[in-house]
Design a protein around this motif. Structure first.
Motif, PDB file in Angstrom:
ATOM      1  N   SER A 159      14.146  -1.515  -1.442  1.00 60.91           N
ATOM      2  CA  SER A 159      13.170  -0.517  -1.013  1.00 60.91           C
ATOM      3  C   SER A 159      13.835   0.849  -0.936  1.00 60.91           C
TER       4      SER A 159
ATOM      5  N   TYR B 120      13.152   1.190   3.344  1.00 58.67           N
ATOM      6  CA  TYR B 120      13.650   0.207   4.310  1.00 58.67           C
ATOM      7  C   TYR B 120      14.998  -0.356   3.879  1.00 58.67           C
TER       8      TYR B 120
ATOM      9  N   LEU C  20      14.355   1.702   9.275  1.00 59.79           N
ATOM     10  CA  LEU C  20      13.719   2.831   8.614  1.00 59.79           C
ATOM     11  C   LEU C  20      14.876   3.716   8.163  1.00 59.79           C
TER      12      LEU C  20
ATOM     13  N   ALA D 149       7.289   3.925   2.318  1.00 62.87           N
ATOM     14  CA  ALA D 149       7.185   3.369   3.675  1.00 62.87           C
ATOM     15  C   ALA D 149       5.954   2.492   3.817  1.00 62.87           C
ATOM     16  N   TRP D 150       4.880   2.860   3.145  1.00 60.58           N
ATOM     17  CA  TRP D 150       3.623   2.116   3.244  1.00 60.58           C
ATOM     18  C   TRP D 150       3.550   1.020   2.185  1.00 60.58           C
TER      19      TRP D 150
ATOM     20  N   SER E  16       6.477  -2.057   2.575  1.00 60.01           N
ATOM     21  CA  SER E  16       6.559  -2.856   3.802  1.00 60.01           C
ATOM     22  C   SER E  16       5.956  -4.250   3.643  1.00 60.01           C
TER      23      SER E  16
ATOM     24  N   PHE F 267       8.356  -7.408   4.729  1.00 62.07           N
ATOM     25  CA  PHE F 267       8.070  -8.267   5.879  1.00 62.07           C
ATOM     26  C   PHE F 267       7.605  -9.663   5.458  1.00 62.07           C
TER      27      PHE F 267
ATOM     28  N   VAL G  79      12.873  -3.971  14.339  1.00 62.42           N
ATOM     29  CA  VAL G  79      12.605  -2.768  13.543  1.00 62.42           C
ATOM     30  C   VAL G  79      13.234  -1.584  14.268  1.00 62.42           C
TER      31      VAL G  79
ATOM     32  N   GLY H  58       0.047  -1.978   4.944  1.00 63.04           N
ATOM     33  CA  GLY H  58       1.492  -1.839   5.087  1.00 63.04           C
ATOM     34  C   GLY H  58       1.964  -1.957   6.529  1.00 63.04           C
TER      35      GLY H  58
ATOM     36  N   ILE I 269       2.958  -6.394   9.565  1.00 64.28           N
ATOM     37  CA  ILE I 269       3.907  -6.596  10.666  1.00 64.28           C
ATOM     38  C   ILE I 269       3.258  -7.404  11.776  1.00 64.28           C
TER      39      ILE I 269
ATOM     40  N   LEU J 274       3.224   2.232  13.579  1.00 63.71           N
ATOM     41  CA  LEU J 274       4.098   1.125  13.210  1.00 63.71           C
ATOM     42  C   LEU J 274       4.493   0.293  14.424  1.00 63.71           C
TER      43      LEU J 274
END
Length: 272
Positions: A3, A6, A19, A32-33, A36, A40, A54, A100, A104, A126
């Protein structure tokens, strides 16, 4: 999974998802969106991982959405021709971004957020999707979208009231003000406050170790049952807020917020 936003580190049964954009205060750009979900879900399917932490690299957890980069992903936000052909793809993109963070919340394994420094806007979205939140004493939190002429549409308006109650959630949403770690603990946004970032990481790991002491299938089933009570409410709210968000953009206030940010001054909103 690789990523651009991440960084995943695994130590025994504990995985830490960092992050990893510290030069930008971990501001949330498109990866980021988009990344994810894969990050995850991969950890959820990893039989060796039982708890996820996280955290943010650098001194701040997350400065929120990177507005300039996100406009590259969502040019519809500033498109003056707001016809159906513009609004329809925007709605799909907003739902993709919502997914995204929802991932989580919906994975089977417990997720602990360890927050130091600033936690703004998308960062607050988040951590509200995480199961447990911890903070360092220097942490500050802001539901920031009203300060940039937008409605928070990534899930915080659905999840935050379930954590802190309606009154606190509305105060944060309407004022966009910052609250410090002590206040965050008082309103149950975070479970515990630690002296500094180092103590925070140690505390997050200690809590993860406590969770590892329980039967994994019971922990995961407990998360599933707790989620079951709120899932339909959150899903309906996410669909509704995506539609509302699409209806109020573009606005003169949003354009003024973007201009003011570029000129490093306070915006002058007109309500139009």
């Amino acid at each position: 999974m690789q990523s651009d936003y991440y960084l995943v580190e695994k130590e025994g049964a504990i995985a830490t998802v960092w992050l990893n954009r510290p030069d930008k205060k971990n501001a949330m750009n498109p990866p980021a969106w988009i990344d994810s979900v894969g990050v995850f879900k991969e950890l959820d399917e990893d039989p060796e991982v039982r708890v996820i932490i996280v955290a943010g690299k650098g001194k701040d957890f997350c400065a929120g959405i990177d507005l300039f980069e996100i406009i590259g992903m969502l040019p519809e936000l500033l498109d003056p021709e707001q016809k159906g052909g513009v609004k329809w793809p925007l709605l799909s993109k907003l739902k993709l971004m919502q997914d995204g963070l929802t991932v989580i919340e919906r994975i089977r394994k417990p997720v602990i957020a360890a927050v130091q420094g600033k936690c703004i806007g998308g960062g607050l979205d988040l951590i509200c999707a995480c199961d447990i939140r911890l903070a360092s004493a220097d942490a500050t939190f802001s539901l920031r979208e009203a300060a940039v002429g937008m409605v928070a549409d990534m899930g915080v308006l659905q999840r935050l009231p379930l954590i802190v109650g309606q009154g606190i959630a509305r105060e944060m949403a309407f004022t966009a003000k910052f609250i410090d770690a002590s206040r965050a603990r008082d309103v149950n946004l975070v479970n515990e406050v630690f002296e500094d970032a180092e103590a925070l990481q140690a505390g997050a790991r200690a809590l993860a170790e406590e969770i590892l002491g329980a039967a994994p299938i019971a922990v995961q089933a407990s998360k599933d049952v707790l989620n079951n009570a709120i899932t339909s409410q959150i899903d309906e709210g996410l669909s509704y807020v995506a539609a509302i968000s699409g209806n109020i953009v573009p606005s003169n206030d949003l354009m003024e917020a973007v201009t003011a940010m570029g000129e490093k001054r306070a915006p002058k909103f007109t309500g139009t």
